[in-house]
Scaffold this active site. Sequence first.
Site, PDB file in Angstrom:
ATOM      1  N   SER A  44      17.478  -2.679  30.933  1.00 60.51           N
ATOM      2  CA  SER A  44      16.277  -3.504  31.036  1.00 60.51           C
ATOM      3  C   SER A  44      15.861  -3.650  32.498  1.00 60.51           C
ATOM      4  O   SER A  44      15.660  -2.637  33.173  1.00 60.51           O
ATOM      5  CB  SER A  44      16.529  -4.867  30.376  1.00 60.51           C
ATOM      6  OG  SER A  44      15.323  -5.564  30.172  1.00 60.51           O
ATOM      7  N   ASP A  96      11.196   1.057  21.811  1.00 61.64           N
ATOM      8  CA  ASP A  96      11.925  -0.019  22.470  1.00 61.64           C
ATOM      9  C   ASP A  96      11.447  -1.377  21.937  1.00 61.64           C
ATOM     10  O   ASP A  96      10.265  -1.717  21.991  1.00 61.64           O
ATOM     11  CB  ASP A  96      11.695   0.044  23.986  1.00 61.64           C
ATOM     12  CG  ASP A  96      12.533  -0.968  24.733  1.00 61.64           C
ATOM     13  OD1 ASP A  96      12.147  -2.157  24.754  1.00 61.64           O
ATOM     14  OD2 ASP A  96      13.571  -0.587  25.285  1.00 61.64           O
ATOM     15  N   HIS A 138      16.715  -2.542  22.140  1.00 64.21           N
ATOM     16  CA  HIS A 138      16.462  -2.668  23.574  1.00 64.21           C
ATOM     17  C   HIS A 138      17.821  -2.790  24.246  1.00 64.21           C
ATOM     18  O   HIS A 138      18.572  -3.719  23.984  1.00 64.21           O
ATOM     19  CB  HIS A 138      15.609  -3.899  23.866  1.00 64.21           C
ATOM     20  CG  HIS A 138      15.320  -4.101  25.319  1.00 64.21           C
ATOM     21  ND1 HIS A 138      14.539  -3.220  26.048  1.00 64.21           N
ATOM     22  CD2 HIS A 138      15.696  -5.079  26.189  1.00 64.21           C
ATOM     23  CE1 HIS A 138      14.437  -3.656  27.302  1.00 64.21           C
ATOM     24  NE2 HIS A 138      15.133  -4.773  27.410  1.00 64.21           N
TER      25      HIS A 138
END
Length: 347
Positions: A181, A232, A299
């Site tokens: 991330s 995602d 994610h």
Amino acid sequence: MVKLTPNWYLNLRCTLVIICVMLLEKIQTSSAVKLTIIESAVAKGAVCLDGSPPAYQFDKGFGNGVNNWLVHIQGGGWCDTTNDCVARKTLIHGLGSSKLMPELNFTGILSNQQAQNPNFYNWNRVYMRYCDGSSFTSDVEKVDRDNNLYYRGARVFNAIVEELMSIGMKDAQNALLSGCSAGGLASILHCDKFHAYFSPSTRVKCVSDAGFFPHVMPHINTPIFIVNSAYDKWQISNMFATNESDPNGKFTKCKKDLNECSTTQLKRLQDFRSDFLGTVSSVIKSSAEGMFINTCYAHCQTDKATWFAKATSKLDDKTIAEAVGDWFYDKNKFQKIDTEHVDPHYC
């Protein structure tokens, strides 16, 4: 009265041994790693949003991995307003203050279990804790005294890496910078800087998980491996179908549960995937770069079970862990995109 067979004692011992081994493996897999606070960094101005010192977690390597180093950068988004950054200082996750950081477990790419992390399990593994709200890019000398905010992320990155170099990383034979991330973006942005700390004889590469930004990639010289889903989950929820772009909430159920998606919504998601694949394919040009683009509705996958499990997330019959390992050690070029699954799916 129960009649005991001659082998009852042996069977009992074997059972106890199996239970102990299982418990030990569970403890080794789930035990947290001590948090290290770099108090000396404060004098250099390398501090979190609230002015507290930076921190990291370190699990020492062993066996033939003692001279190899993996630094994984924690994710956690950005704070893009003063109020957001102020709020981070009080989060229990410690995303703005080392005073509130819990000790996090080492899983996935940070695991010390060979079965879960075949290529990096015995390396020196470091969890770089995230507390500046800008993927370690900010470097503002002036302090926001009204809100007691320090924007010093770039200094925090330097302070942690320099600390690691002083405790043995300078002698690394192999070094890998990774992150997910906001940490995945940081692993791209700081890839060349990280590489510059080492001697030319050290193999240095970077892995970005769920942090792909196309405009940055062409300017990075160090080899990078992109791990990303074409669907995602964070991007779908926060960039593609936001509350602003979907005021009537038509995508709300779909985002929460793929089984609730209509045919029209799935078509829109497929268009999102096509745009993403076109972008990533235009950037990944060099054979030195790698990519693992699946269609899991997820994610961050490197620090979870999808790193080395879940057959539904494999590409070319390889897990993410195997693909990254082969690429890092130059066993083969791995640039794979999931073309089997058109729709997003759970992994």
